[in-house]
Design a protein around this motif. Sequence first.
Motif, PDB file in Angstrom:
ATOM      1  N   PRO A 126       0.836  -1.210   0.000  1.00 25.99           N
ATOM      2  CA  PRO A 126       0.000   0.000   0.000  1.00 25.99           C
ATOM      3  C   PRO A 126       0.867   1.255   0.000  1.00 25.99           C
ATOM      4  N   HIS A 127       0.332   2.308  -0.577  1.00 26.65           N
ATOM      5  CA  HIS A 127       1.050   3.580  -0.707  1.00 26.65           C
ATOM      6  C   HIS A 127       0.430   4.633   0.211  1.00 26.65           C
ATOM      7  N   ASP A 128       1.254   5.303   0.975  1.00 28.03           N
ATOM      8  CA  ASP A 128       0.816   6.507   1.666  1.00 28.03           C
ATOM      9  C   ASP A 128       1.229   7.693   0.784  1.00 28.03           C
ATOM     10  N   VAL A 129       0.938   8.896   1.230  1.00 27.21           N
ATOM     11  CA  VAL A 129       1.240  10.079   0.416  1.00 27.21           C
ATOM     12  C   VAL A 129       2.741  10.186   0.141  1.00 27.21           C
ATOM     13  N   TYR A 130       3.578   9.891   1.133  1.00 21.86           N
ATOM     14  CA  TYR A 130       5.023   9.962   0.931  1.00 21.86           C
ATOM     15  C   TYR A 130       5.469   9.017  -0.186  1.00 21.86           C
ATOM     16  N   LYS A 131       4.980   7.787  -0.152  1.00 26.32           N
ATOM     17  CA  LYS A 131       5.363   6.807  -1.181  1.00 26.32           C
ATOM     18  C   LYS A 131       4.852   7.237  -2.560  1.00 26.32           C
ATOM     19  N   VAL A 132       3.662   7.810  -2.615  1.00 32.14           N
ATOM     20  CA  VAL A 132       3.125   8.321  -3.883  1.00 32.14           C
ATOM     21  C   VAL A 132       4.032   9.421  -4.427  1.00 32.14           C
ATOM     22  N   ILE A 133       4.463  10.335  -3.573  1.00 37.67           N
ATOM     23  CA  ILE A 133       5.344  11.421  -4.021  1.00 37.67           C
ATOM     24  C   ILE A 133       6.637  10.834  -4.593  1.00 37.67           C
ATOM     25  N   GLN A 134       7.228   9.873  -3.891  1.00 34.64           N
ATOM     26  CA  GLN A 134       8.475   9.262  -4.355  1.00 34.64           C
ATOM     27  C   GLN A 134       8.292   8.555  -5.692  1.00 34.64           C
ATOM     28  N   LYS A 135       7.201   7.834  -5.847  1.00 32.47           N
ATOM     29  CA  LYS A 135       7.008   7.023  -7.046  1.00 32.47           C
ATOM     30  C   LYS A 135       6.494   7.815  -8.249  1.00 32.47           C
ATOM     31  N   PHE A 136       5.608   8.769  -8.022  1.00 35.86           N
ATOM     32  CA  PHE A 136       4.932   9.436  -9.133  1.00 35.86           C
ATOM     33  C   PHE A 136       5.431  10.851  -9.421  1.00 35.86           C
ATOM     34  N   PHE A 137       6.135  11.465  -8.480  1.00 40.13           N
ATOM     35  CA  PHE A 137       6.532  12.858  -8.676  1.00 40.13           C
ATOM     36  C   PHE A 137       8.038  13.075  -8.646  1.00 40.13           C
ATOM     37  N   LYS A 138       8.807  12.058  -8.350  1.00 39.72           N
ATOM     38  CA  LYS A 138      10.269  12.210  -8.328  1.00 39.72           C
ATOM     39  C   LYS A 138      10.903  11.267  -9.333  1.00 39.72           C
ATOM     40  N   LYS A 139      10.219  11.034 -10.431  1.00 38.60           N
ATOM     41  CA  LYS A 139      10.713  10.142 -11.473  1.00 38.60           C
ATOM     42  C   LYS A 139      11.815  10.812 -12.261  1.00 38.60           C
ATOM     43  N   GLU A 140      12.707   9.991 -12.736  1.00 34.49           N
ATOM     44  CA  GLU A 140      13.759  10.502 -13.609  1.00 34.49           C
ATOM     45  C   GLU A 140      13.582   9.992 -15.034  1.00 34.49           C
ATOM     46  N   ASP A 141      12.481   9.293 -15.280  1.00 29.73           N
ATOM     47  CA  ASP A 141      12.244   8.794 -16.632  1.00 29.73           C
ATOM     48  C   ASP A 141      11.229   9.695 -17.341  1.00 29.73           C
ATOM     49  N   GLU A 142      10.830   9.281 -18.504  1.00 25.40           N
ATOM     50  CA  GLU A 142       9.952  10.095 -19.341  1.00 25.40           C
ATOM     51  C   GLU A 142       8.484   9.685 -19.241  1.00 25.40           C
ATOM     52  N   THR A 143       8.117   8.957 -18.201  1.00 22.18           N
ATOM     53  CA  THR A 143       6.734   8.527 -18.032  1.00 22.18           C
ATOM     54  C   THR A 143       5.833   9.734 -17.817  1.00 22.18           C
ATOM     55  N   VAL A 144       4.714   9.755 -18.531  1.00 15.67           N
ATOM     56  CA  VAL A 144       3.731  10.827 -18.391  1.00 15.67           C
ATOM     57  C   VAL A 144       2.559  10.266 -17.598  1.00 15.67           C
ATOM     58  N   GLY A 145       2.375  10.765 -16.390  1.00 17.32           N
ATOM     59  CA  GLY A 145       1.273  10.336 -15.535  1.00 17.32           C
ATOM     60  C   GLY A 145       0.052  11.206 -15.757  1.00 17.32           C
ATOM     61  N   CYS A 146      -1.113  10.582 -15.703  1.00 19.24           N
ATOM     62  CA  CYS A 146      -2.359  11.291 -15.983  1.00 19.24           C
ATOM     63  C   CYS A 146      -3.464  10.844 -15.024  1.00 19.24           C
ATOM     64  N   ILE A 147      -4.386  11.739 -14.782  1.00 22.18           N
ATOM     65  CA  ILE A 147      -5.589  11.419 -14.022  1.00 22.18           C
ATOM     66  C   ILE A 147      -6.738  11.246 -15.005  1.00 22.18           C
ATOM     67  N   VAL A 148      -7.514  10.206 -14.751  1.00 23.09           N
ATOM     68  CA  VAL A 148      -8.702   9.917 -15.548  1.00 23.09           C
ATOM     69  C   VAL A 148      -9.897  10.531 -14.823  1.00 23.09           C
ATOM     70  N   GLU A 149     -10.676  11.305 -15.552  1.00 19.88           N
ATOM     71  CA  GLU A 149     -11.881  11.912 -14.989  1.00 19.88           C
ATOM     72  C   GLU A 149     -13.105  11.404 -15.740  1.00 19.88           C
ATOM     73  N   TYR A 150     -14.179  11.264 -15.012  1.00 18.23           N
ATOM     74  CA  TYR A 150     -15.458  10.911 -15.633  1.00 18.23           C
ATOM     75  C   TYR A 150     -16.486  11.895 -15.097  1.00 18.23           C
ATOM     76  N   ASP A 151     -17.054  12.673 -15.993  1.00 13.40           N
ATOM     77  CA  ASP A 151     -18.044  13.687 -15.623  1.00 13.40           C
ATOM     78  C   ASP A 151     -17.480  14.619 -14.541  1.00 13.40           C
ATOM     79  N   GLY A 152     -16.178  14.951 -14.669  1.00  9.76           N
ATOM     80  CA  GLY A 152     -15.530  15.884 -13.759  1.00  9.76           C
ATOM     81  C   GLY A 152     -15.040  15.285 -12.450  1.00  9.76           C
ATOM     82  N   ILE A 153     -15.205  13.971 -12.267  1.00 10.93           N
ATOM     83  CA  ILE A 153     -14.790  13.299 -11.031  1.00 10.93           C
ATOM     84  C   ILE A 153     -13.540  12.474 -11.309  1.00 10.93           C
ATOM     85  N   ASP A 154     -12.517  12.596 -10.466  1.00 13.69           N
ATOM     86  CA  ASP A 154     -11.298  11.795 -10.598  1.00 13.69           C
ATOM     87  C   ASP A 154     -11.645  10.338 -10.301  1.00 13.69           C
TER      88      ASP A 154
END
Length: 182
Positions: A40-68
């Motif tokens: 399981p991921h807490d906020v710290y682990k999410v930051i490390q994995k999704f926001f401190k990347k050194e690769d070219e991965t493009v992360g995206c949020i999927v929305e449906y009718d304005g809801i994440d």
Amino acid sequence: MFFQNGKLSVRQLAYEDRFVLAKWLSDPSVLEFYEGRDRPHDVYKVIQKFFKKEDETVGCIVEYDGIDIGYIQFYKLDDEAKHAYGYRDETVYGMDQFLGEARYRDRGIGTDLVAGMLEYLVNDKQAQVIIMDPQTWNKRAIRCYEKCGFKKVKVLAEHEWHEGKYRDCWLIEFRPDKEEVS
């Protein structure tokens, strides 16, 4: 925004999304298929994995009718990764995704999401091949991908560490027929 299809849209991941990602990635119904229930991921682990990347991965949020409701990422394979999968001179992209909100599963939204991303990668990124590597036992996801035109290429034995052991995955690919993706 990368694309919109009716009520479904995909936008660039923002730092403010760290909380919703932590929520989804601590949910056993998501972790069963993405990352593993033992990770399981807490906020710290999410930051490390999704926001401190050194690769070219493009992360995206999927929305449906304005809801994440989920997450999708795409990345262009470098020469080393292409070679490892058996590709040479083609432009190859990979993608991964999950729907984090359970009430949006089993409604065809995942199929629409994958189809929309395929169209985006082919038309905007000139992808010649798009690949994924779902675990062989993930039948629901594989059915979704096959509906979108993915074909099984080969089994990648013991390819992914998941819940305490290496799991077999399918290498699946989508090769666009220009008439189908427009």
